[in-house]
Design a protein around this motif. Structure first.
Motif, short mmCIF file in Angstrom:
data_model
loop_
_atom_site.label_atom_id
_atom_site.label_comp_id
_atom_site.label_asym_id
_atom_site.label_seq_id
_atom_site.Cartn_x
_atom_site.Cartn_y
_atom_site.Cartn_z
N MET A 230 43.51 38.69 24.66
CA MET A 230 42.46 39.68 24.53
C MET A 230 43.06 41.09 24.53
O MET A 230 42.60 41.94 23.77
CB MET A 230 41.46 39.55 25.67
CG MET A 230 40.56 38.36 25.61
SD MET A 230 39.42 38.36 27.02
CE MET A 230 38.37 37.03 26.55
N GLU B 242 42.64 46.03 23.32
CA GLU B 242 42.65 46.42 24.73
C GLU B 242 41.48 47.33 25.07
O GLU B 242 40.86 47.19 26.12
CB GLU B 242 43.97 47.12 25.07
CG GLU B 242 44.10 47.45 26.54
CD GLU B 242 45.43 48.10 26.89
OE1 GLU B 242 45.76 48.10 28.09
OE2 GLU B 242 46.12 48.62 25.98
N LEU C 85 38.31 45.33 25.58
CA LEU C 85 38.37 44.61 26.85
C LEU C 85 38.12 45.56 28.02
O LEU C 85 37.35 45.24 28.94
CB LEU C 85 39.72 43.90 27.02
CG LEU C 85 39.91 43.15 28.34
CD1 LEU C 85 38.87 42.04 28.47
CD2 LEU C 85 41.32 42.59 28.43
N ASP D 273 34.43 46.36 28.15
CA ASP D 273 33.65 45.22 28.64
C ASP D 273 33.82 45.01 30.14
O ASP D 273 32.86 44.75 30.85
CB ASP D 273 34.05 43.95 27.89
CG ASP D 273 33.58 43.94 26.46
OD1 ASP D 273 32.59 44.65 26.14
OD2 ASP D 273 34.20 43.24 25.64
N LEU D 274 35.04 45.14 30.63
CA LEU D 274 35.28 44.97 32.06
C LEU D 274 34.60 46.07 32.86
O LEU D 274 34.02 45.82 33.93
CB LEU D 274 36.78 44.95 32.36
CG LEU D 274 37.54 43.72 31.86
CD1 LEU D 274 39.04 43.91 32.05
CD2 LEU D 274 37.06 42.46 32.54
N TYR E 150 42.12 47.51 34.89
CA TYR E 150 42.37 46.08 34.98
C TYR E 150 43.81 45.78 35.40
O TYR E 150 44.11 44.69 35.90
CB TYR E 150 42.04 45.38 33.66
CG TYR E 150 43.05 45.62 32.56
CD1 TYR E 150 44.17 44.82 32.42
CD2 TYR E 150 42.88 46.66 31.65
CE1 TYR E 150 45.08 45.03 31.42
CE2 TYR E 150 43.79 46.88 30.65
CZ TYR E 150 44.89 46.07 30.53
OH TYR E 150 45.81 46.29 29.54
N LEU F 12 42.08 38.67 36.56
CA LEU F 12 41.75 39.24 35.25
C LEU F 12 41.29 38.16 34.28
O LEU F 12 40.31 38.33 33.57
CB LEU F 12 42.95 40.00 34.68
CG LEU F 12 42.76 40.60 33.29
CD1 LEU F 12 41.61 41.58 33.26
CD2 LEU F 12 44.05 41.26 32.83
N ALA G 178 37.70 38.03 32.52
CA ALA G 178 37.65 38.06 31.06
C ALA G 178 36.90 36.84 30.51
O ALA G 178 36.08 36.97 29.60
CB ALA G 178 39.06 38.12 30.48
N CYS G 179 37.13 35.69 31.09
CA CYS G 179 36.41 34.48 30.63
C CYS G 179 34.93 34.55 30.96
O CYS G 179 34.11 33.95 30.27
CB CYS G 179 37.03 33.24 31.27
SG CYS G 179 38.63 32.83 30.57
N LEU H 283 33.01 37.11 30.71
CA LEU H 283 32.27 38.08 29.91
C LEU H 283 31.24 37.37 29.03
O LEU H 283 31.45 36.23 28.61
CB LEU H 283 33.23 38.89 29.03
CG LEU H 283 34.15 39.86 29.76
CD1 LEU H 283 35.22 40.40 28.81
CD2 LEU H 283 33.36 41.00 30.38
N LYS I 148 34.73 39.42 22.93
CA LYS I 148 34.43 38.05 22.48
C LYS I 148 33.89 38.05 21.05
O LYS I 148 34.18 37.14 20.28
CB LYS I 148 33.48 37.36 23.44
CG LYS I 148 34.20 36.95 24.74
CD LYS I 148 33.39 35.97 25.53
CE LYS I 148 34.16 35.49 26.73
NZ LYS I 148 33.40 34.49 27.50
#
Length: 119
Positions: free
Chosen positions: A1, A6, A9, A12-13, A22, A30, A34-35, A37, A44
């Motif tokens: 990801m 980056e 990501l 989103d985080l 992160y 992490l 990430a999974c 989300l 994604k």
């Protein structure tokens, strides 16, 4: 990801978990975040090479069907003229994203001209 996008990501985080850095997380933490989300998160969607979320595609499909239903009750439909433009057809053929604001404005102007010519 991270290699793919980056910035997506990070956004989103931050949006989902309020994680602003992160790099301070352990790798397994992490990975868990990430999974976790949403499927319509930026990263994604990019991983699946989709521009629109499943909900957006569903709404566009509903709009298209409604347009066809309404159109089928008109005199134009009896004559086979002025068939409505379908959103999903337009999306599948033309959505590639924009690399700059200038590209967006050019496409917007083109669409606006098309609309004026159709009336």
């Amino acid at each position: 990801m991270i290699r793919l996008d980056e910035d997506a990501l990070i956004c989103d985080l931050a949006e989902t978990y309020n994680i602003l850095d992160y790099k301070k997380l352990a790798l397994n933490e992490l990975a868990i975040f990430a999974c976790g989300l949403r499927d319509d998160s930026r990263i994604k969607l990019k991983m699946s090479e989709n521009i629109l979320s499943p909900n957006q595609l569903l709404l566009a499909g509903i709009q298209d069907r409604l347009s066809l239903l309404v159109y089928s009750k008109t005199k134009d439909a009896e004559k086979g003229i002025n068939y409505p433009k379908l959103i999903l057809d337009n999306m599948e053929n033309k959505i590639n994203g924009f690399t700059s604001g200038e590209d967006f404005m050019k496409e917007r102007e083109r669409i606006m001209k098309e609309g004026k010519n159709a009336n």
